[in-house]
Design a protein around this motif. Structure first.
Motif, PDB file in Angstrom:
ATOM      1  N   PHE A   1      13.719  26.924  34.813  1.00 51.52           N
ATOM      2  CA  PHE A   1      12.042  26.637  34.606  1.00 51.52           C
ATOM      3  C   PHE A   1      11.567  27.775  33.970  1.00 51.52           C
ATOM      4  O   PHE A   1      11.950  28.953  34.445  1.00 51.52           O
ATOM      5  CB  PHE A   1      11.709  26.337  36.057  1.00 51.52           C
ATOM      6  N   TYR A   2      10.708  27.628  32.871  1.00 50.88           N
ATOM      7  CA  TYR A   2      10.035  28.694  32.458  1.00 50.88           C
ATOM      8  C   TYR A   2       8.476  28.257  32.712  1.00 50.88           C
ATOM      9  O   TYR A   2       8.097  27.294  32.012  1.00 50.88           O
ATOM     10  CB  TYR A   2      10.460  29.027  30.879  1.00 50.88           C
TER      11      TYR A   2
ATOM     12  N   PRO B   1      12.691  18.488  34.579  1.00 47.63           N
ATOM     13  CA  PRO B   1      11.257  18.293  34.266  1.00 47.63           C
ATOM     14  C   PRO B   1       9.937  18.168  35.311  1.00 47.63           C
ATOM     15  O   PRO B   1      10.613  17.645  36.197  1.00 47.63           O
ATOM     16  CB  PRO B   1      11.119  16.698  33.527  1.00 47.63           C
ATOM     17  N   THR B   2       8.977  18.512  34.729  1.00 47.93           N
ATOM     18  CA  THR B   2       7.895  18.321  35.892  1.00 47.93           C
ATOM     19  C   THR B   2       6.821  17.373  35.279  1.00 47.93           C
ATOM     20  O   THR B   2       6.784  17.268  34.262  1.00 47.93           O
ATOM     21  CB  THR B   2       7.316  19.587  36.343  1.00 47.93           C
ATOM     22  N   SER B   3       5.708  17.161  35.964  1.00 48.19           N
ATOM     23  CA  SER B   3       4.658  16.388  35.642  1.00 48.19           C
ATOM     24  C   SER B   3       4.081  17.106  34.344  1.00 48.19           C
ATOM     25  O   SER B   3       3.382  16.502  33.596  1.00 48.19           O
ATOM     26  CB  SER B   3       3.762  15.924  36.881  1.00 48.19           C
ATOM     27  N   GLU B   4       4.104  18.464  34.570  1.00 48.15           N
ATOM     28  CA  GLU B   4       3.479  19.235  33.227  1.00 48.15           C
ATOM     29  C   GLU B   4       4.295  19.645  32.315  1.00 48.15           C
ATOM     30  O   GLU B   4       4.105  19.642  31.066  1.00 48.15           O
ATOM     31  CB  GLU B   4       2.766  20.486  33.799  1.00 48.15           C
TER      32      GLU B   4
ATOM     33  N   TRP C   1      20.945  17.586  29.726  1.00 50.82           N
ATOM     34  CA  TRP C   1      19.535  16.879  30.021  1.00 50.82           C
ATOM     35  C   TRP C   1      19.428  16.298  31.441  1.00 50.82           C
ATOM     36  O   TRP C   1      20.264  15.975  32.011  1.00 50.82           O
ATOM     37  CB  TRP C   1      19.470  15.894  29.027  1.00 50.82           C
ATOM     38  N   PHE C   2      18.202  16.751  31.944  1.00 47.79           N
ATOM     39  CA  PHE C   2      17.821  16.308  33.120  1.00 47.79           C
ATOM     40  C   PHE C   2      16.934  14.881  33.084  1.00 47.79           C
ATOM     41  O   PHE C   2      15.837  15.211  32.236  1.00 47.79           O
ATOM     42  CB  PHE C   2      17.199  17.356  34.049  1.00 47.79           C
ATOM     43  N   VAL C   3      17.094  14.129  33.772  1.00 47.25           N
ATOM     44  CA  VAL C   3      16.333  12.892  34.043  1.00 47.25           C
ATOM     45  C   VAL C   3      15.787  12.674  35.500  1.00 47.25           C
ATOM     46  O   VAL C   3      16.649  12.527  36.366  1.00 47.25           O
ATOM     47  CB  VAL C   3      17.540  11.510  33.582  1.00 47.25           C
TER      48      VAL C   3
END
Length: 462
Positions: free
Chosen positions: A334-335, A413-416, A441-443
């Motif tokens: 995460f960044y 991924p996050t909601s933002e 890739w993350f789904v």
């Protein structure tokens, strides 16, 4: 089993206690959530105590030469006439060992008020310990107790090796929100592990201009939480880079000496490294089969230039260094610059969850079926996309409820923060990425409502 519409013992939910009235045949289900506050306080990770009726245990561990399992059922009846039974199996998840097999327990205590049954298992430990997949082991036990007209049944499942999390945390003065996020996420994880049948241990290393061992590896969750809570953002060097690689190498040295844990590193910082060779650190992590999960909240290549343009040439991009570290060790990245404490908490909770549950690997053209969960539930998958592919396409369909899909390259991924998402009503969602960058890739499948029976199909096109 017929009354529960089940066919096999392993279908029994380990979080539930099944109660049978032997006189009437009525079946009822008890769960930890139905216990009183006192009973919940008394419950331990390897036992469920319901109304003082029975105590259950199912533990798997290791010696220098063996993987060993023990299980027991203890029943106490105020009027006596109780019975206890335990049976089960312990086996390698790679190849079942016939010397372990299925075993029935024996009565080891039997007096007027208490009866206890126990059973022991053992497997030869192959050289390599937790790093040798042949040693991955599952224990599954069935516990039965009778007291008067009531019979209670519960199935427990445990796994070996235990999980180990080495937390490597920047505690310089700029890290206030990030440290609050670490504290909140760890507290949530430790609470959630109260009913886990897998062992956990923690180590804490902080760093500024030099690393400091705050807590050597321990399975005492309360000690781990206390050590993290004691972290205070303060001080640091006059320059932005910190000795983060030195701290990572200190963690790896400790992990390399521990053959009996599946180890992960959680790395949290807002600064770039000033010492060390990241190539050597990556090679060590790969050799020890350690995933390094990264939550980064700053980049010296940007801040150094703003404060002192002459330092720009010497500043190393933390995103380039630690993004690569996570990617090449199979970790989560995460960044999140200038995020809130809650956003850091959410990201760190994602990392902790990935350590505990792992990610389901996707293969192009292979459907994952029967995905289900309550509203708000998130299920994370990962797929490796080779170079020079024309598209990555992921579709969900079928079942009931409403889900959304999100995907990102290189990080969960996050909601933002995401690369692509699909949020149509229902379960028919499509993610399309043309000319996707090569890499992992993350789904993420997100339950907008309760959902069940959903299928997920990934396609990587030439």
């Amino acid at each position: 089993m017929d009354k529960l519409q089940l066919h096999y013992v392993h279908e029994l939910d380990p979080s539930k206690v099944y109660s049978v009235n032997r006189r009437t045949g009525k079946v009822s289900i008890l769960s930890a959530s139905s216990l009183s506050a006192r009973q919940q306080k008394d419950a331990s990770p390897n036992s469920i105590i319901v109304d003082g009726f029975a105590t259950l245990s199912s533990v798997v561990g290791a010696t220098s030469t063996e993987i060993v399992g023990t299980a027991g059922t203890t029943v106490t009846c105020p009027l006596g006439s109780q019975t206890a039974d335990v049976s089960g199996f312990m086996a390698s998840t790679v190849s079942r060992d016939p010397t372990a097999g299925v075993k029935d327990g024996q009565i080891i205590v039997d007096n007027i008020f208490t009866t206890q049954a126990g059973v022991n298992f053992s497997l030869l430990k192959i050289p390599g310990g937790a790093r040798n997949p042949v040693n991955r082991t599952t224990i599954q036990t069935l516990h039965t107790g009778n007291c008067g007209d009531e019979q209670r049944i519960q199935s427990l499942t445990g796994t070996w090796p235990p999980l180990r999390v080495d937390m490597v945390v920047d505690d310089t003065s700029s890290m206030s929100n990030e440290l609050d996020g670490v504290k909140a996420a760890l507290a949530s994880v430790i609470t959630g592990q109260a009913t886990s049948q897998r062992g956990h241990s923690y180590e804490l290393i902080s760093f500024k201009d030099a690393p400091q061992m705050r807590l050597p590896n321990t399975d005492d969750a309360s000690a781990a939480l206390a050590a993290v809570q004691a972290l205070t953002p303060a001080g640091g060097g006059t320059d932005c880079p910190e000795d983060s690689i030195g701290a990572l190498n200190l963690a790896l040295t400790s992990i390399e000496a521990d053959e009996d844990s599946e180890a992960h590193i959680l790395f949290v910082s807002d600064a770039s490294p000033k010492n060390g060779n990241i190539d050597d650190t990556i090679a060590r992590a790969q050799q020890a089969q350690v995933r390094v999960n990264v939550m980064l909240s700053g980049d010296c290549a940007t801040t150094a230039a703003a404060a002192n343009p002459a330092a720009q040439a010497a500043a190393v991009s933390s995103r380039a260094i630690f993004g690569r570290l996570a990617r090449e060790t199979g970790g989560v990245y995460f960044y999140l610059p200038n995020a809130t404490t809650q956003q850091y908490t959410d990201a760190l909770k994602e990392i902790f969850d990935s350590v505990a549950e792992g990610f389901t690997e996707l293969s192009s053209g292979v459907t994952v079926a029967r995905i289900e969960g309550p509203s708000g539930y998130e299920r994370i998958f990962r797929i490796d996309v080779p170079a020079s592919k024309s598209s990555l396409r992921v579709v969900s369909y079928g079942g009931t409820g409403n889900v959304s899909l999100l995907a990102s390259r290189g990080s969960v991924p996050t909601s933002e923060l995401f690369d692509v998402k699909s949020t149509r009503p229902g379960n028919s969602e499509t993610l399309q990425v043309n000319n996707p960058q090569a890499g992992t890739w993350f789904v993420k499948v997100v339950g907008e409502t309760d959902f069940a029976g959903v299928s997920l199909l990934p396609l990587v096109n030439p």
